[in-house]
Design an enzyme around this catalytic site. Structure first.
Site, PDB file in Angstrom:
ATOM      1  N   LYS A   1       0.845  -1.206   0.000  1.00 54.13           N
ATOM      2  CA  LYS A   1       0.000   0.000   0.000  1.00 54.13           C
ATOM      3  C   LYS A   1       0.880   1.256   0.000  1.00 54.13           C
ATOM      4  CE  LYS A   1      -3.730  -2.556   2.195  1.00 54.13           C
ATOM      5  NZ  LYS A   1      -4.397  -2.980   3.422  1.00 54.13           N
TER       6      LYS A   1
ATOM      7  N   GLN B   1      -4.294  -1.763   9.843  1.00 53.61           N
ATOM      8  CA  GLN B   1      -4.237  -3.073   9.179  1.00 53.61           C
ATOM      9  C   GLN B   1      -4.816  -4.165  10.084  1.00 53.61           C
ATOM     10  OE1 GLN B   1      -3.174  -3.617   5.904  1.00 53.61           O
ATOM     11  NE2 GLN B   1      -4.055  -5.650   6.280  1.00 53.61           N
TER      12      GLN B   1
ATOM     13  N   ASP C   1     -10.988   2.721   4.531  1.00 55.75           N
ATOM     14  CA  ASP C   1     -11.315   1.295   4.401  1.00 55.75           C
ATOM     15  C   ASP C   1     -12.830   1.080   4.387  1.00 55.75           C
ATOM     16  OD1 ASP C   1      -9.140  -0.361   4.022  1.00 55.75           O
ATOM     17  OD2 ASP C   1      -8.631  -0.439   6.163  1.00 55.75           O
TER      18      ASP C   1
END
Ligand code: NAD
Length: 306
Positions: free
Chosen positions: A53, A97, A120
């Site tokens: 990412k 994460q 997200d």
């Protein structure tokens, strides 16, 4: 019938080109989109995901900051870090994460993220907005699947879509997106009776369960579109032979890395029956990262408008 392969890498590169352009417009206005990625503990897969990412940010002109914390981090410490990131004007997106170590209350952490920076799309406010078809942030993997269907002009309207898996990250939001596109949606899960029969009714079959090649030929209606979200590993030559035949690239993977990636769909059996399939790797995976870049750029654009 040999299925058409839907190329996620190609579609991701097209999305990336658009994102890079939007990003350069913002940067010209002195607002460089910024993504803060928080990594807790030393899960090797998580480390790989966060690194890729960050690389995507660098490639497209976004700023990124990776904050790595020890595995013993507490919920309170992580929530406090998120609060500092919420307050930073140079960070438009915050990504924590998953999975987090067991002692951390992941929901408390997700809920601490400012919904305007929740790139997200996991915050309950964004989940609610998605359910109600309002503007928010859509989770990256489901958004990537929809982008793939759009690129290949595979409409959902009026078609039967079956989603295998009901997770908050993939199955549930994807079923909402398909419903919003006027598909007739069935969501299956670990308690579904006769999964294969349900799957066989699908014009569009999405596999997001995390089980190696569970979707065999008897799950696939001839001509169906089969989207494989799963990411699993096979480690032996025997498995490679069963799933990929004598594919030299797969055997080379085993030699070099000790494993090769496989999805939830049996690649050879699906390819022989379906109308379209996605490869693993090179299908949904690259689209997930492309959508994260797009969401972060969108967050920066929205912040500019305020
Ligand atoms: P999860 O474990 O949170 O959810 C799995 C879902 O599948 C659950 O709803 C469960 O009920 C269902 N399920 C499990 N076993 C089943 C079975 N035998 N029959 C029917 N249903 C079953 O997983 P997730 O986070 O949704 O991820 C699913 C898969 O997708 C994993 O392989 C994951 O690595 C992969 N994934 C890929 C990407 C990507 O970018 N390509 C992104 C996210 C997740």
């Amino acid at each position: 019938m040999v299925a058409q392969v839907l190329d996620g890498t190609l579609v991701a590169s097209k999305l990336d080109a658009e994102t890079a352009e939007r990003c350069s417009h913002l940067t010209a206005r002195r607002v460089q989109p910024g993504l803060a990625a928080v990594l807790v503990g030393d899960n090797p897969a998580s480390r790989t995901y966060v690194a890729s990412k960050a690389r995507a940010c660098a490639r497209l002109g976004l700023r990124s900051e990776v904050i790595a914390l020890p595995s013993a981090t507490t919920t309170a410490e992580l929530v406090a870090l998120v609060a500092t990131l919420n307050a930073r004007a140079d960070m438009h997106g915050i990504l924590v994460q998953m999975p987090l170590p067991a002692q951390i209350d992941a929901q408390a952490v997700i809920q601490a993220i400012d919904p305007a920076k929740d790139v997200d799309g996991f915050h309950p406010v964004n989940v609610g907005r998605l359910a109600l078809k309002q503007d928010g942030f859509v989770p990256c993997t489901p958004a990537g699947v929809m982008a793939l269907l759009d690129y290949y002009d595979l409409p959902a309207r009026g078609r039967r879509a079956v989603v295998l898996g009901r997770s908050a990250i993939v199955g549930l939001p994807l079923s909402l997106l398909l419903l919003h596109r006027d598909a007739t949606v069935t969501v299956c899960h670990s308690r579904t009776a006769d999964l294969a029969a349900a799957a066989r009714s699908a014009d569009i079959l999405i596999a997001a369960i995390g089980r190696t090649a569970l979707v065999t030929e008897d799950f696939v209606r001839p001509g169906a579109t089969v989207i494989d979200v799963g990411i699993n590993r096979v480690t032996t030559r025997e498995e490679v032979a069963a799933y990929f035949g004598d594919d030299p690239a797969r055997l080379a993977d085993i030699e070099k890395k000790g494993y090769t990636l496989i999805g939830d769909v049996h690649p050879r059996q699906a390819a022989a029956r379906a109308g379209q399939v996605t490869p693993v790797p090179g299908g949904v995976g690259p689209l997930t990262i492309a959508m994260l870049m797009r969401n972060t750029t969108l967050a920066a654009e929205r912040a500019c408008r305020q």
